[in-house]
Structure formats: C-alpha cells, structure tokens
Design a protein around this motif. Sequence first.
Motif, PDB file in Angstrom:
ATOM      1  N   LEU A 149      47.422 -22.356   4.368  1.00 39.31           N
ATOM      2  CA  LEU A 149      47.385 -21.907   2.976  1.00 39.31           C
ATOM      3  C   LEU A 149      46.196 -20.998   2.702  1.00 39.31           C
ATOM      4  O   LEU A 149      45.131 -21.142   3.281  1.00 39.31           O
ATOM      5  CB  LEU A 149      47.329 -23.114   2.037  1.00 39.31           C
ATOM      6  N   PHE A 150      46.440 -20.065   1.836  1.00 42.90           N
ATOM      7  CA  PHE A 150      45.394 -19.122   1.447  1.00 42.90           C
ATOM      8  C   PHE A 150      45.527 -18.896  -0.063  1.00 42.90           C
ATOM      9  O   PHE A 150      46.522 -18.340  -0.514  1.00 42.90           O
ATOM     10  CB  PHE A 150      45.602 -17.819   2.221  1.00 42.90           C
TER      11      PHE A 150
ATOM     12  N   GLU B 253      46.106 -21.124  -2.698  1.00 40.88           N
ATOM     13  CA  GLU B 253      47.322 -21.741  -3.244  1.00 40.88           C
ATOM     14  C   GLU B 253      46.968 -22.979  -4.070  1.00 40.88           C
ATOM     15  O   GLU B 253      47.693 -23.975  -4.052  1.00 40.88           O
ATOM     16  CB  GLU B 253      48.291 -22.145  -2.109  1.00 40.88           C
TER      17      GLU B 253
ATOM     18  N   ASP C  78      42.934 -21.491   4.976  1.00 44.50           N
ATOM     19  CA  ASP C  78      42.596 -20.285   5.726  1.00 44.50           C
ATOM     20  C   ASP C  78      41.581 -19.427   4.950  1.00 44.50           C
ATOM     21  O   ASP C  78      41.836 -18.278   4.633  1.00 44.50           O
ATOM     22  CB  ASP C  78      43.916 -19.517   5.957  1.00 44.50           C
TER      23      ASP C  78
ATOM     24  N   ASN D 142      38.892 -16.022   6.080  1.00 40.67           N
ATOM     25  CA  ASN D 142      40.321 -15.850   6.305  1.00 40.67           C
ATOM     26  C   ASN D 142      40.605 -15.332   7.719  1.00 40.67           C
ATOM     27  O   ASN D 142      40.114 -14.282   8.109  1.00 40.67           O
ATOM     28  CB  ASN D 142      40.858 -14.874   5.253  1.00 40.67           C
TER      29      ASN D 142
ATOM     30  N   GLY E 171      43.979 -15.626   8.985  1.00 42.52           N
ATOM     31  CA  GLY E 171      45.415 -15.322   9.070  1.00 42.52           C
ATOM     32  C   GLY E 171      46.257 -16.564   9.325  1.00 42.52           C
ATOM     33  O   GLY E 171      45.767 -17.585   9.828  1.00 42.52           O
ATOM     34  N   LYS E 172      47.521 -16.434   8.978  1.00 40.37           N
ATOM     35  CA  LYS E 172      48.431 -17.582   9.051  1.00 40.37           C
ATOM     36  C   LYS E 172      48.598 -18.109  10.483  1.00 40.37           C
ATOM     37  O   LYS E 172      48.657 -19.313  10.712  1.00 40.37           O
ATOM     38  CB  LYS E 172      49.795 -17.158   8.492  1.00 40.37           C
TER      39      LYS E 172
ATOM     40  N   ASP F  24      55.326 -23.448   4.360  1.00 38.16           N
ATOM     41  CA  ASP F  24      54.398 -22.689   3.546  1.00 38.16           C
ATOM     42  C   ASP F  24      53.911 -23.568   2.397  1.00 38.16           C
ATOM     43  O   ASP F  24      54.569 -24.522   2.021  1.00 38.16           O
ATOM     44  CB  ASP F  24      55.072 -21.435   2.988  1.00 38.16           C
ATOM     45  N   ALA F  25      52.770 -23.173   1.835  1.00 41.06           N
ATOM     46  CA  ALA F  25      52.188 -24.005   0.786  1.00 41.06           C
ATOM     47  C   ALA F  25      52.666 -23.610  -0.601  1.00 41.06           C
ATOM     48  O   ALA F  25      52.335 -24.260  -1.581  1.00 41.06           O
ATOM     49  CB  ALA F  25      50.665 -23.899   0.849  1.00 41.06           C
ATOM     50  N   ASP F  26      53.451 -22.546  -0.682  1.00 44.57           N
ATOM     51  CA  ASP F  26      53.752 -21.992  -2.009  1.00 44.57           C
ATOM     52  C   ASP F  26      54.974 -22.605  -2.686  1.00 44.57           C
ATOM     53  O   ASP F  26      55.472 -22.071  -3.667  1.00 44.57           O
ATOM     54  CB  ASP F  26      53.922 -20.474  -1.900  1.00 44.57           C
TER      55      ASP F  26
ATOM     56  N   ARG G  42      67.876 -15.972   0.218  1.00 39.40           N
ATOM     57  CA  ARG G  42      66.443 -15.840   0.042  1.00 39.40           C
ATOM     58  C   ARG G  42      66.059 -15.390  -1.366  1.00 39.40           C
ATOM     59  O   ARG G  42      66.596 -14.412  -1.879  1.00 39.40           O
ATOM     60  CB  ARG G  42      65.899 -14.839   1.067  1.00 39.40           C
TER      61      ARG G  42
ATOM     62  N   LYS H  56      61.433  -7.059   0.011  1.00 38.49           N
ATOM     63  CA  LYS H  56      61.078  -7.973   1.090  1.00 38.49           C
ATOM     64  C   LYS H  56      62.292  -8.308   1.944  1.00 38.49           C
ATOM     65  O   LYS H  56      62.213  -8.350   3.165  1.00 38.49           O
ATOM     66  CB  LYS H  56      60.541  -9.274   0.484  1.00 38.49           C
TER      67      LYS H  56
ATOM     68  N   ARG I 191      58.741 -17.944  -5.598  1.00 37.28           N
ATOM     69  CA  ARG I 191      57.349 -18.370  -5.625  1.00 37.28           C
ATOM     70  C   ARG I 191      57.011 -18.845  -7.030  1.00 37.28           C
ATOM     71  O   ARG I 191      57.251 -18.130  -8.003  1.00 37.28           O
ATOM     72  CB  ARG I 191      56.463 -17.178  -5.256  1.00 37.28           C
TER      73      ARG I 191
ATOM     74  N   THR J 265      52.564 -13.194  -3.235  1.00 42.84           N
ATOM     75  CA  THR J 265      52.698 -13.134  -1.784  1.00 42.84           C
ATOM     76  C   THR J 265      51.436 -12.541  -1.144  1.00 42.84           C
ATOM     77  O   THR J 265      50.770 -11.699  -1.729  1.00 42.84           O
ATOM     78  CB  THR J 265      53.932 -12.312  -1.375  1.00 42.84           C
ATOM     79  N   LYS J 266      51.155 -12.985   0.082  1.00 41.65           N
ATOM     80  CA  LYS J 266      49.957 -12.506   0.780  1.00 41.65           C
ATOM     81  C   LYS J 266      50.295 -11.377   1.740  1.00 41.65           C
ATOM     82  O   LYS J 266      49.434 -10.878   2.438  1.00 41.65           O
ATOM     83  CB  LYS J 266      49.316 -13.659   1.564  1.00 41.65           C
ATOM     84  N   TYR J 267      51.580 -11.027   1.800  1.00 40.96           N
ATOM     85  CA  TYR J 267      51.969 -10.007   2.768  1.00 40.96           C
ATOM     86  C   TYR J 267      52.646  -8.823   2.110  1.00 40.96           C
ATOM     87  O   TYR J 267      53.595  -8.977   1.358  1.00 40.96           O
ATOM     88  CB  TYR J 267      52.898 -10.605   3.826  1.00 40.96           C
TER      89      TYR J 267
HETATM   90  N1  UDP Z   1      48.834 -17.682   4.378  1.00 43.83           N
HETATM   91  C1  UDP Z   1      47.726 -18.052   5.114  1.00 43.83           C
HETATM   92  N2  UDP Z   1      46.827 -17.082   5.488  1.00 43.83           N
HETATM   93  C2  UDP Z   1      47.008 -15.762   5.147  1.00 43.83           C
HETATM   94  C3  UDP Z   1      48.153 -15.409   4.411  1.00 43.83           C
HETATM   95  C4  UDP Z   1      49.050 -16.393   4.050  1.00 43.83           C
HETATM   96  O1  UDP Z   1      47.537 -19.221   5.442  1.00 43.83           O
HETATM   97  O2  UDP Z   1      46.154 -14.945   5.504  1.00 43.83           O
HETATM   98  C5  UDP Z   1      49.790 -18.728   3.977  1.00 43.83           C
HETATM   99  C6  UDP Z   1      50.172 -18.709   2.499  1.00 43.83           C
HETATM  100  O3  UDP Z   1      49.219 -19.392   1.709  1.00 43.83           O
HETATM  101  C7  UDP Z   1      51.504 -19.402   2.526  1.00 43.83           C
HETATM  102  C8  UDP Z   1      52.105 -18.928   3.841  1.00 43.83           C
HETATM  103  O4  UDP Z   1      51.010 -18.494   4.643  1.00 43.83           O
HETATM  104  O5  UDP Z   1      51.352 -20.814   2.554  1.00 43.83           O
HETATM  105  C9  UDP Z   1      53.109 -17.792   3.652  1.00 43.83           C
HETATM  106  O6  UDP Z   1      52.545 -16.742   2.903  1.00 43.83           O
HETATM  107  P1  UDP Z   1      53.317 -16.016   1.713  1.00 43.83           P
HETATM  108  O7  UDP Z   1      54.042 -17.021   0.876  1.00 43.83           O
HETATM  109  O8  UDP Z   1      52.347 -15.132   1.025  1.00 43.83           O
HETATM  110  O9  UDP Z   1      54.368 -15.121   2.522  1.00 43.83           O
HETATM  111  P2  UDP Z   1      55.855 -14.761   2.046  1.00 43.83           P
HETATM  112  O10 UDP Z   1      56.554 -16.053   1.723  1.00 43.83           O
HETATM  113  O11 UDP Z   1      55.689 -13.904   0.838  1.00 43.83           O
HETATM  114  O12 UDP Z   1      56.431 -14.037   3.231  1.00 43.83           O
END
Ligand code: UDP
Length: 315
Positions: A9-10, A12, A41, A69, A71-72, A92-94, A124, A130, A199, A204-206
């Motif tokens: 998680l980052f 969250e 993270d 940080n 990264g995931k 994921d934590a979201d 999705r 996305k 969400r 989103t982190k990406y």
């Molecule tokens: N996350 C992380 N580090 C990072 C970016 C994301 O741990 O540098 C975690 C984020 O908190 C979430 C998971 O990875 O729990 C997926 O990220 P996100 O939901 O932003 O991606 P998406 O679902 O939009 O592809």
Amino acid sequence: MDISVVIPLFNEEESLPELNSWIARVMKENGFTYEILLVDDGSRDNSWKVICRLAADNPHLHGIRFRRNHGKAAALNVGFRHSSGEVVITMDADLQDSPDEIPELYNMIVKEGYDMVSGWKKNRKDPVSKTLPTKLFNRVTRWMSGIRLHDFNCGLKAYKQDVVRSIEVYGEMHRYIPFLVKKAGFDKIGEKVVFHRERKYGKTKYGLDRFFKGFLDLISISFVARFRQRPMHLFGLLGTLLFLAGFIIALHLAYGRFVQQIYGMTERPLFYFGLLAMILGTQLFIAGFLGEMISRNAPDRNRYHIEEKTKNLSC
Ligand code: UDP
Ligand code: MG
C-alpha cells in the motif's frame, strides 16, 4: 497457518480499517487461521499510524514499513519473504478487490492443486484510459509468455507458499508475476473471475507511462529467462553473423577493386554497410563475451529450483 494476506500500500489511509475488518470477517466465517501483512511502501499520509492502530486491535495483523517508496513489486517481495501461510494471497489496499474471493482462491490452491491462481477483473471498474491499453498489454504478454491468462496484472492472486519462496519480484515486475512463476518451474497456473469495484478513496498510483515501462520489462524478463546464463549464445551468434556478412561484402568489394579493377568502390553504399556490419558484429561479440564473464561470476549462478529430495540426502 492457512493463509497469509499480503497487501502492498502507498497512501491508502482511508481504506485500511474497512479492509482489515472485511478480511477478519471472511477469515472468521470460514474458520481460517491467518495473518494480514500490510506493507507500507513509504506512504506520506497517515497509513502507518492507521496500521499501528489496527495491529493493536487485531493480533493477526502485522505491518512492515519502508523508509521510502520502493514500488509495489518491492512491497510484494518483502511481504512474500515474511509470509508463512500455506497459501499466500495478495490484494490491493484500495478496496477494489474483494476479500470475499479468499475462500474460493484458497480452495483452488489447496483442493484443486493449482500452484498459482490469478484474478481476472472481467468486468473492470476503471476508466477506459486504463482498460483499453490493458487489453493490449495482456494480449502481448499472453503471446510472449505463452500463459493463457486474461488479466496478468490483477492485484488479487493466490499462491502456494512454495511458489512465493521461489520467486523474486523486483523493479516493476509485479505485472509479470505469472511469467516469473512459470519460469521458476511451476506450470499449474489458473484463473478465477473476480469481482472488481471502483476505487472508493484516493486515486490510482499508476499513469500511462506504466505501459511503456511494462513493455520494456516484458522484454527483459524473456531475455533474462532465456539468456541469463548464456549471453554469448545470443550476442555471439548475432555478432558472428553480422561480422561475417560485413566480411563477405568487404571481400566482394576487394575482388572488384583489385581483380576486376573497378574504381569508386568506397563510394558505394555497400561499402559503408559492410564496414558498419563488421564494426557492429565485433561490438556485439564483445558484449556477449563480457556478459558471459559477468554471468560466470554472478553469486546465484548455481541457484536452481529444487522441488524435492529423497529424505536422507543431505547437502
Ligand atoms: N502501490 C504500492 N506502491 C506504489 C504504488 C502502488 O504499494 O508505489 C499499491 C497501492 O497502494 C495499491 C496497489 O499497489 O494497494 C495497486 O495500486 P493502484 O490501485 O494505484 O493501481 P490500479 O488499481 O489503479 O492499477
Ligand atoms: Mg487500484
């Protein structure tokens, strides 16, 4: 212990309490023994404070915090290293993934004997910006890896403990874990359609740059998997072929110049092509040779995935 739930998680903070109580409820209803590993993270919000509070209430919940940080992929890797459940589930934590999927994922690993099961967000709940590039990404990955999955990068996945112990997720390789798993020698990789939600908090982190990076990562995974221990087989071959092509061109031109007495050979495009081919061929050959020297001295050059041994075999 039955299940380790690993959650990177980052930033969250809002989702964590709900996530914790939801997972705890599912585990209790199904009578699983479990642990929740929250890997922070390097969050810059109050995520870590929330984790400490939750850990004080729920003895099954543990937190690991990165100083910055990474990264995931790094967060997953550390979570894997600390996990001890028979089955390891990542999500994921979201709150986009549903903990209600846990029992079925667990059964697929334990009863149906899958090494790994990947979630498939068939419906999705993310914007088209996305979902559309993701379709392309999955198609290319399917083609390059030969693994028939619809959704490689779903956060919700389940693994045998043995599998997480055998793989190393680094860089941004979290997108290709099924590929890493296959390369480690596990081939029973399954898929389960999972429920996906929008969400609820945060964002989103990406961004879009993930596709560019993802594509390069895919190339390096396939390259590293095939040639890590024998780079000369690729570079040496290419280098030799290119050099030979250049050399034949040079011979041909020399024959024209000295035997047939044709002048102006050095003005021909072929002359430059031959020259370039010989130089590039030599460079590639040297790259292969250096790669070979490096791989021969790599500390894990003799690390293999041993599945089992007869009992009394020590060493
Ligand atoms: N996350 C992380 N580090 C990072 C970016 C994301 O741990 O540098 C975690 C984020 O908190 C979430 C998971 O990875 O729990 C997926 O990220 P996100 O939901 O932003 O991606 P998406 O679902 O939009 O592809
Ligand atoms: Mg998400």
